[in-house]
Scaffold this motif. Structure first.
Motif, PDB file in Angstrom:
ATOM      1  N   ASP A 381      -1.182   5.095  -0.945  1.00  0.00           N
ATOM      2  CA  ASP A 381      -0.826   3.635  -0.392  1.00  0.00           C
ATOM      3  C   ASP A 381      -2.181   2.835  -0.596  1.00  0.00           C
ATOM      4  O   ASP A 381      -2.150   1.703  -0.626  1.00  0.00           O
ATOM      5  CB  ASP A 381      -0.196   4.002   1.044  1.00  0.00           C
ATOM      6  CG  ASP A 381       0.254   2.596   1.724  1.00  0.00           C
ATOM      7  OD1 ASP A 381       1.247   2.159   0.768  1.00  0.00           O
ATOM      8  OD2 ASP A 381      -0.106   2.280   2.653  1.00  0.00           O
ATOM      9  N   TYR A 382      -3.073   3.386  -0.249  1.00  0.00           N
ATOM     10  CA  TYR A 382      -4.270   2.630  -0.504  1.00  0.00           C
ATOM     11  C   TYR A 382      -4.747   2.447  -2.003  1.00  0.00           C
ATOM     12  O   TYR A 382      -5.188   1.096  -2.047  1.00  0.00           O
ATOM     13  CB  TYR A 382      -5.658   3.401   0.050  1.00  0.00           C
ATOM     14  CG  TYR A 382      -5.814   3.810   1.586  1.00  0.00           C
ATOM     15  CD1 TYR A 382      -5.098   2.731   2.474  1.00  0.00           C
ATOM     16  CD2 TYR A 382      -6.201   5.000   2.022  1.00  0.00           C
ATOM     17  CE1 TYR A 382      -5.213   3.063   3.843  1.00  0.00           C
ATOM     18  CE2 TYR A 382      -6.284   5.156   3.475  1.00  0.00           C
ATOM     19  CZ  TYR A 382      -5.549   4.359   4.420  1.00  0.00           C
ATOM     20  OH  TYR A 382      -5.831   4.308   5.694  1.00  0.00           O
ATOM     21  N   ARG A 383      -4.270   3.056  -2.736  1.00  0.00           N
ATOM     22  CA  ARG A 383      -4.592   2.734  -4.063  1.00  0.00           C
ATOM     23  C   ARG A 383      -3.386   1.701  -4.727  1.00  0.00           C
ATOM     24  O   ARG A 383      -4.025   0.547  -5.272  1.00  0.00           O
ATOM     25  CB  ARG A 383      -4.248   3.822  -5.064  1.00  0.00           C
ATOM     26  CG  ARG A 383      -4.659   3.757  -6.626  1.00  0.00           C
ATOM     27  CD  ARG A 383      -4.237   4.993  -7.412  1.00  0.00           C
ATOM     28  NE  ARG A 383      -5.137   6.076  -7.057  1.00  0.00           N
ATOM     29  CZ  ARG A 383      -4.794   7.022  -6.727  1.00  0.00           C
ATOM     30  NH1 ARG A 383      -3.713   7.364  -6.201  1.00  0.00           N
ATOM     31  NH2 ARG A 383      -5.590   8.106  -6.301  1.00  0.00           N
ATOM     32  N   ALA A 384      -2.440   1.587  -4.160  1.00  0.00           N
ATOM     33  CA  ALA A 384      -1.272   0.725  -4.555  1.00  0.00           C
ATOM     34  C   ALA A 384      -1.665  -0.791  -3.673  1.00  0.00           C
ATOM     35  O   ALA A 384      -1.320  -1.826  -4.363  1.00  0.00           O
ATOM     36  CB  ALA A 384       0.321   1.099  -4.254  1.00  0.00           C
ATOM     37  N   GLY A 385      -2.388  -0.411  -2.679  1.00  0.00           N
ATOM     38  CA  GLY A 385      -2.261  -1.790  -1.755  1.00  0.00           C
ATOM     39  C   GLY A 385      -1.464  -1.753  -0.656  1.00  0.00           C
ATOM     40  O   GLY A 385      -0.222  -1.341  -0.763  1.00  0.00           O
ATOM     41  N   LEU A 386      -1.937  -1.749   0.509  1.00  0.00           N
ATOM     42  CA  LEU A 386      -1.053  -1.831   1.611  1.00  0.00           C
ATOM     43  C   LEU A 386       0.307  -2.724   1.603  1.00  0.00           C
ATOM     44  O   LEU A 386       1.288  -2.497   2.448  1.00  0.00           O
ATOM     45  CB  LEU A 386      -1.846  -2.184   3.076  1.00  0.00           C
ATOM     46  CG  LEU A 386      -2.967  -1.242   3.366  1.00  0.00           C
ATOM     47  CD1 LEU A 386      -3.676  -1.757   4.583  1.00  0.00           C
ATOM     48  CD2 LEU A 386      -2.440   0.034   3.580  1.00  0.00           C
ATOM     49  N   ASP A 387       0.238  -3.823   1.058  1.00  0.00           N
ATOM     50  CA  ASP A 387       1.355  -4.799   1.118  1.00  0.00           C
ATOM     51  C   ASP A 387       2.189  -4.621  -0.240  1.00  0.00           C
ATOM     52  O   ASP A 387       3.054  -5.380  -0.549  1.00  0.00           O
ATOM     53  CB  ASP A 387       0.777  -6.271   1.129  1.00  0.00           C
ATOM     54  CG  ASP A 387       0.218  -6.621   2.421  1.00  0.00           C
ATOM     55  OD1 ASP A 387       0.777  -5.862   3.449  1.00  0.00           O
ATOM     56  OD2 ASP A 387      -0.578  -7.115   2.131  1.00  0.00           O
ATOM     57  N   SER A 388       2.127  -3.259  -0.936  1.00  0.00           N
ATOM     58  CA  SER A 388       2.808  -3.140  -2.255  1.00  0.00           C
ATOM     59  C   SER A 388       3.455  -1.889  -2.041  1.00  0.00           C
ATOM     60  O   SER A 388       2.777  -0.840  -1.526  1.00  0.00           O
ATOM     61  CB  SER A 388       1.931  -3.152  -3.578  1.00  0.00           C
ATOM     62  OG  SER A 388       1.142  -4.496  -3.531  1.00  0.00           O
ATOM     63  N   PRO A 389       4.524  -1.764  -2.786  1.00  0.00           N
ATOM     64  CA  PRO A 389       5.176  -0.308  -2.770  1.00  0.00           C
ATOM     65  C   PRO A 389       4.480   0.744  -3.747  1.00  0.00           C
ATOM     66  O   PRO A 389       3.651   0.189  -4.626  1.00  0.00           O
ATOM     67  CB  PRO A 389       6.508  -0.628  -3.141  1.00  0.00           C
ATOM     68  CG  PRO A 389       6.411  -1.660  -4.151  1.00  0.00           C
ATOM     69  CD  PRO A 389       5.310  -2.643  -3.419  1.00  0.00           C
ATOM     70  N   LEU A 390       4.766   2.030  -3.479  1.00  0.00           N
ATOM     71  CA  LEU A 390       4.064   2.982  -4.306  1.00  0.00           C
ATOM     72  C   LEU A 390       4.512   3.005  -5.826  1.00  0.00           C
ATOM     73  O   LEU A 390       6.002   2.717  -5.834  1.00  0.00           O
ATOM     74  CB  LEU A 390       4.425   4.468  -3.932  1.00  0.00           C
ATOM     75  CG  LEU A 390       3.807   4.765  -2.578  1.00  0.00           C
ATOM     76  CD1 LEU A 390       4.147   6.157  -2.271  1.00  0.00           C
ATOM     77  CD2 LEU A 390       2.293   4.380  -2.419  1.00  0.00           C
ATOM     78  N   PRO A 391       3.904   2.744  -6.664  1.00  0.00           N
ATOM     79  CA  PRO A 391       4.263   2.665  -8.217  1.00  0.00           C
ATOM     80  C   PRO A 391       5.263   3.914  -8.496  1.00  0.00           C
ATOM     81  O   PRO A 391       4.771   4.993  -7.936  1.00  0.00           O
ATOM     82  CB  PRO A 391       3.072   2.654  -8.978  1.00  0.00           C
ATOM     83  CG  PRO A 391       1.995   2.456  -8.141  1.00  0.00           C
ATOM     84  CD  PRO A 391       2.221   2.796  -6.750  1.00  0.00           C
ATOM     85  N   THR A 392       6.175   3.966  -9.288  1.00  0.00           N
ATOM     86  CA  THR A 392       7.150   5.120  -9.536  1.00  0.00           C
ATOM     87  C   THR A 392       6.791   5.662 -11.079  1.00  0.00           C
ATOM     88  O   THR A 392       5.968   4.879 -11.708  1.00  0.00           O
ATOM     89  CB  THR A 392       8.352   4.648  -9.157  1.00  0.00           C
ATOM     90  OG1 THR A 392       8.827   3.597  -9.954  1.00  0.00           O
ATOM     91  CG2 THR A 392       8.648   4.253  -7.750  1.00  0.00           C
ATOM     92  N   GLY A 393       7.391   6.477 -11.457  1.00  0.00           N
ATOM     93  CA  GLY A 393       7.492   6.966 -12.625  1.00  0.00           C
ATOM     94  C   GLY A 393       6.709   8.124 -12.796  1.00  0.00           C
ATOM     95  O   GLY A 393       6.156   8.937 -11.775  1.00  0.00           O
TER      96      GLY A 393
END
Length: 766
Positions: A381-393
């Motif tokens: 979550d920290y890597r994606a950014g708190l205001d962004s969803p987790l990247p999928t794939g």
């Protein structure tokens, strides 16, 4: 001031250098202009009156300067040398600061800042003077802010140069140069490069084509020391077996044991490890600690280390920018990658790596699986950014977590809620919404499921993630805590797009003064004179960013009021400032210190005094602050979800209970069309009345009014006409009065009457 002999000798030596440089510049000017440097073309004469005034001012300044600073030959020598180049300007500033002439030193620093030397020149200055004199100068308050700015620029350029990938790659190549001097220069530069040079050196050590530079590359990498441990640990994940083995061997050489040993346990003990890496890990462990751990010992160590970092019991220290570098193997670019995070966030990445190794050695342990999932999801979550969803794939952290299944993620969400790891909970909720089904909401019977519990979290982002997950599950039957879903949605929908401050004071005049100050600082202030009003004002909208409470509140007392605000999930994370009066400086701050988002300050007498309070509130909010634009987006999404729930039976979601919230959203251009769609499904007389009132309001945008008219039509089609005879008559009057209005308004009001006339035969109430 007394000057020591070193300072005097330095002044003489540098002054001679500066004088020589000045003479050389004079010769250059003479050669360029064809005339002696001193015989410059006369400047255009200024008006006599201005010249006289300027001369008088200069004379006055000169007399003042002479009085403040007695004649000093050393100072005169430096000034007469006329420093000009960046090196000369810095040298002059350093010497003049030692001679107590901060006024002159600042002039030369200003010249340097105005000249804006390029990065290469600044890096050269760092090599010439070193960090010591620059930092000493920056620490001299009489030279600031100029000295600090110069030091920051010079040292920043030097740091950037040391980290320049192209420069470092050139030095790696230079390790194979025939010249011993160039090879030595390359080794020294790579040693000084810190962790950024480690990946390039490690890549060279794993490349047979570069075998001739291996001894020097290894020497340089070992010379980097403990700073190389993090990239070497990350390289253990590289798919190239040579890099893995080299990284493991170098960890054994560099150490220290407390940093390296935990990451050598899986290479040594895991059955998945290739034989070469296992032998290297065995050698490194013997070299570092002299013994080989058992699997049980490794599990205990990794569990302790991972939990220590996740719970912030093992502090991490950042670099000059207070960030910590996190190194990981990036399969997308097939190389080591580095990102910087604040220490508390960086700890989650360290914990995730250790917990992953722990889970690999002991995959049957539920507690170890939870530890791995929470640390993995928190770092993701920290890597994606708190205001962004987790990247999928494939091969993403989302994918790794999802592979463990719904039950494991549900269990991890429950643990995250219990331990306050809300960032991990947000990631778990997202994945559960994607891979789970509606049984997640009912499997615990009368007990609240973890997703429903998350609807009551004090962390707004987690609440929104839980709402989104439950809406993806599409509930069609009641479940324990289903009212919490509409509660959370109503809170989201109440966003106004403004920053709000809620203020409580028992008397009106100070209350108005405080509101005026916060309004001047960009807030939309709501005020209260008692606790009940304050709670209502603070919880009315998720836009409340700051709460100010007088220390003199009663019924309830201030302390009880603060506790009530902290218990409500809508305000639990909002910074609260308890305002003391000047005669209450002994207000017991210890009472409030146990609450991390509560602080005490003297009631500000002015706008300038209010600014630090607002700044302190923003600092306390930290990661829990949600930007205004995101709150607006969430309001729109919440209204769309409420429109969906409004079609379900009330025992699943009683949206009509929140009609006042939806009605307020009707009068915001951003949310109006979405709020109108909710109103169309409420089947209440008040909802139809609100829709035709908005459709008839000429001050609202035409698009908004048309949306309200269309929603009124849909409501009447589904539920019949629910207006009273007097309300119907009023609508006819509105239409008749629209004769003086624009054509579009007349058409809209006419369309509303058409809907009414088609249904009014049914009578009021449908």
């Amino acid at each position: 001031m007394k000057y020591n002999h070193r300072t005097i000798l330095a002044v003489i030596a540098v002054a001679a250098t500066l004088a020589t440089a000045a003479a050389l510049r004079a010769q250059d000017e003479k050669a360029a202009t064809g005339q002696p440097a001193a015989e410059k073309a006369p400047e255009k004469a200024a008006p006599e009156k201005k010249a006289g005034a300027a001369g008088a001012k200069a004379a006055a300044l000169g007399e003042a300067a002479a009085a403040a600073h007695p004649p000093n030959p050393a100072v005169d020598t430096i000034v007469e040398s006329k420093p000009k180049t960046p090196q000369e300007l810095v040298q002059a500033a350093i010497l003049l600061s030692e001679l107590d002439r901060a006024d002159l030193a600042k002039q030369y620093l200003d010249q340097l800042l105005t000249a804006k030397p390029n990065a290469g020149t600044l890096a050269d200055l760092a090599r010439q003077f070193g960090s010591g004199p620059l930092l000493q100068m920056a620490g001299n308050k009489s030279l600031n802010p100029q000295a600090q700015q110069v030091a920051d620029q010079i040292l920043g350029a030097a740091a950037a140069e040391r980290r320049d990938p192209a420069r470092l790659a050139a030095f790696v190549k230079q390790l194979g140069d025939p010249s011993p001097d160039l090879r030595l220069t390359a080794v020294t530069a790579l040693r000084n490069s810190g962790p950024r040079g480690a990946p390039l050196l490690l890549s060279a050590l794993a490349d047979p084509a570069q075998a001739k530079i291996w001894p020097l590359a290894r020497e340089a990498l070992v010379g980097i020391g403990s700073a190389a441990v993090a990239p070497l640990v990350a390289a253990i994940d590289a798919p190239d077996a040579r890099q893995q083995v080299e990284a493991i061997r170098l960890l054994g050489e560099i150490g220290p044991p407390e940093d390296a040993v935990p990451y050598l346990l899986v290479p040594y003990l895991s059955p998945k490890t290739n034989s070469a890496a296992r032998r290297a890990a065995e050698e490194s462990l013997r070299q570092l600690v002299g013994v080989l751990p058992s699997k049980a010992e490794a599990v205990i160590l990794l569990n302790r280390e991972a939990r220590g970092y996740l719970e912030h019991e093992r502090p991490l220290r950042g670099d000059e920018s207070e960030n910590v570098a996190i190194w990981q193997w990036d399969p997308a670019v097939k190389q080591l990658a580095m990102a910087e995070y604040p220490p508390r966030r960086a700890a989650a990445f360290v914990a995730a790596r250790l917990a992953r190794d722990l889970f690999e050695l002991d995959p049957d342990s539920g507690s170890h699986r939870r530890l791995y999932l929470i640390s993995l999801l928190e770092s993701a979550d920290y890597r994606a950014g708190l205001d962004s969803p987790l990247p999928t794939g494939p091969r993403t952290d989302y994918d790794r977590a999802a592979r463990l299944g719904v039950d494991a993620l549900n269990d991890a969400l429950a643990q995250a809620l219990a331990t306050g790891h809300t960032a991990a909970g947000k990631g778990a909720a997202q994945i559960l919404g994607d891979i789970g089904d509606v049984r997640l909401l009912t499997r615990d019977g009368a007990n609240l499921s973890p997703l429903v519990q998350a609807l009551r979290s004090s962390d707004r982002r987690l609440r929104v993630a839980a709402v989104e997950a439950i809406m993806k599950l599409k509930p069609t039957a009641p479940f324990a805590g289903s009212s919490y879903l509409t509660d959370a949605l109503a809170d989201m929908a109440a966003a106004t797009g403004h920053r709000r401050a809620a203020i409580a004071f028992p008397t009106l005049a100070p209350l108005q003064e405080l509101a005026g100050m916060t309004n001047a600082l960009g807030f939309e202030s709501v005020t209260a004179t008692n606790g009940r009003q304050l709670v209502a004002a603070a919880t009315e909208s998720p836009d409340t960013e700051l709460i100010l409470v007088s220390g003199r509140m009663n019924r309830p007392a201030t302390f009880e009021l603060v506790q009530e605000l902290l218990r409500d999930p809508r305000t639990a994370d909002v910074p609260i400032c308890v305002l003391a009066e000047l005669d209450e400086r002994d207000l017991d701050q210890q009472v409030y210190e146990k609450f991390p988002r509560v602080f005490v300050a003297t009631r500000p007498p002015s706008l300038d005094a209010m600014k630090p309070i607002v700044a302190r509130g923003a600092e306390i909010a930290g990661d829990r602050f949600v930007p205004v634009k995101l709150r607006q987006q969430q309001a729109v999404q919440a209204l769309d979800w409420l429109a969906v729930l409004a079609t379900l039976p009330p025992d699943i979601a009683d949206v009509r209970h929140y009609e006042p919230v939806v009605e307020r959203a009707l009068y915001s251009p951003l949310t109006a069309p979405h709020a109108a769609a909710v109103m169309a499904h409420l089947a209440t007389p008040s909802s139809q009345r609100s829709l035709i009132d908005l459709a008839s309001l000429a001050t609202q945008p035409l698009a908004v009014r048309r949306a309200a008219g269309a929603a009124f039509r849909d409501s009447v089609r589904e539920f019949g006409l629910r207006l009273s005879p007097s309300e119907i008559l009023r609508q006819y009057e509105r239409y008749n009065q629209s004769a003086q209005q624009d054509k579009e308004t007349q058409q809209l009001l006419g369309a509303v009457l058409d809907v009414i006339e088609k249904k009014k035969g049914l009578g009021a109430g449908g």
